[in-house]
Design an enzyme around this catalytic site. Structure first.
Site, short mmCIF file in Angstrom:
data_model
loop_
_atom_site.label_atom_id
_atom_site.label_comp_id
_atom_site.label_asym_id
_atom_site.label_seq_id
_atom_site.Cartn_x
_atom_site.Cartn_y
_atom_site.Cartn_z
N ALA A 36 -44.04 34.14 53.90
CA ALA A 36 -43.03 33.98 52.85
C ALA A 36 -43.24 32.75 51.98
CB ALA A 36 -41.64 33.93 53.50
N ARG A 67 -49.69 38.64 62.46
CA ARG A 67 -50.04 38.66 63.88
C ARG A 67 -49.51 39.92 64.55
NH1 ARG A 67 -51.91 34.98 61.64
NH2 ARG A 67 -52.25 32.84 62.33
N GLU A 90 -57.65 32.23 51.61
CA GLU A 90 -56.69 31.13 51.50
C GLU A 90 -56.92 30.44 50.16
OE1 GLU A 90 -54.37 30.51 53.69
OE2 GLU A 90 -55.04 31.52 55.53
#
Length: 299
Positions: free
Chosen positions: A54, A129, A260
């Site tokens: 988030a 996950r 990333e």
């Protein structure tokens, strides 16, 4: 519409923006699904996720910028038109909507979804996950409901991952998945499988590993921002139950990555990337994607 990328926005505004974008290009866009002259469901699929976590607001903007660029540049750039004619694009800018809203209104550093749990006041599952790929193994997630990397009680027990997996399975069965990227922040890393084990690697001379390096270098060339490439586990840490491993190993996609975005790992701004860097971050991601689109026609 380019002014959209000068600041962050609330969830409802994101939904409105995507509707406007689709309405502006009705012949090649049905919401998150973009396609070329052959029509929908005819070509191998390319899938992009944003905002599984988030607090990683920049990933939403990057996914939307890629959609915007594909549509706005296809009539002036022959390579982009060729990409739309060769692949179907499925772009999910916000895969964790409840978490994003909570991050924007209540707790800026919130990571998980907002799923309630029996027997505890702690809330949420880590959506990266919760995929059914070596779920809960090798220390790559947490069994504690209060932890940021809580994996859930079972794989796919989060409604978001369950719905996304069903969509990906349908796409894969119908068209096959050529490329998958799950955009995250932060660290400036292009990570290919595997995340669940630091002892497992791709075969020598793997095209998947090579293309990760190509993506990192193409992103660097746009504004000089350095990105590293390598296995997720070795570049960052173990991540059992993550999306890229699932798409690559279970669904058999040709290429699957977790990227990333800015800033770097040692940058104290962390997840709070300032708004004046949204556009540059999006531009370097788009530069990397364009380079990959040219390459995957041939490999």
């Amino acid at each position: 519409m380019s002014s959209w990328f000068h600041k962050y926005h609330g969830y409802d505004s994101h939904v409105h923006f995507l509707h406007r974008l689709a309405a502006a290009h009705p012949s090649v866009s049905r919401g998150i699904h973009l396609f070329g002259r052959s029509g929908p469901w005819e070509n191998p699929a390319i899938v992009f996720f944003g905002t599984a976590h988030a607090r990683e607001w920049i990933s939403t903007m990057v996914a939307e910028y890629i959609a915007y660029s594909l549509l706005s540049e296809s009539h002036v750039d022959a390579d982009i038109k060729h990409a739309l004619d060769s692949f179907d694009f499925y772009i999910f800018p916000v895969v964790n909507p409840d978490g994003l809203v909570y991050s924007q209104t209540k707790r800026r550093m919130w990571r998980k979804n907002r799923q309630a749990q029996n027997g505890t006041s702690c809330v949420g599952r880590d959506l990266n996950r919760n995929w059914d790929i070596h779920w809960g193994q090798n220390g790559g997630s947490s069994a504690s409901p209060c932890h940021g990397t809580y994996r859930g009680q079972n794989a796919f027990d989060a409604p978001e991952t369950r719905a996304l997996a069903m969509e990906l399975e349908d796409i894969n069965e119908r068209q096959g998945i050529r490329l998958f990227i799950d955009w995250h922040a932060f660290g400036q890393l292009v990570m290919h499988p595997y995340g669940y084990s630091c002892n497992k690697s791709l075969p020598p001379f793997s095209a998947t590993a090579w293309l990760a390096g190509e993506l990192a270098e193409a992103m660097r060339k746009v504004h000089g921002t350095k990105y590293k490439s390598g296995t997720a586990c070795n570049l960052l840490y173990a991540t059992s139950g993550d999306s890229a491993d699932f798409v690559f190993e279970v669904l058999g996609a040709d290429y699957a990555y977790t990227v990333e975005l800015r800033p770097g790992r040692l940058d104290q701004r962390g997840f709070r990337l300032p708004e004046n860097e949204i556009m540059e971050t999006a531009e370097e991601a788009w530069g990397g994607v364009k380079h990959m689109l040219n390459l995957i026609h041939h490999y």
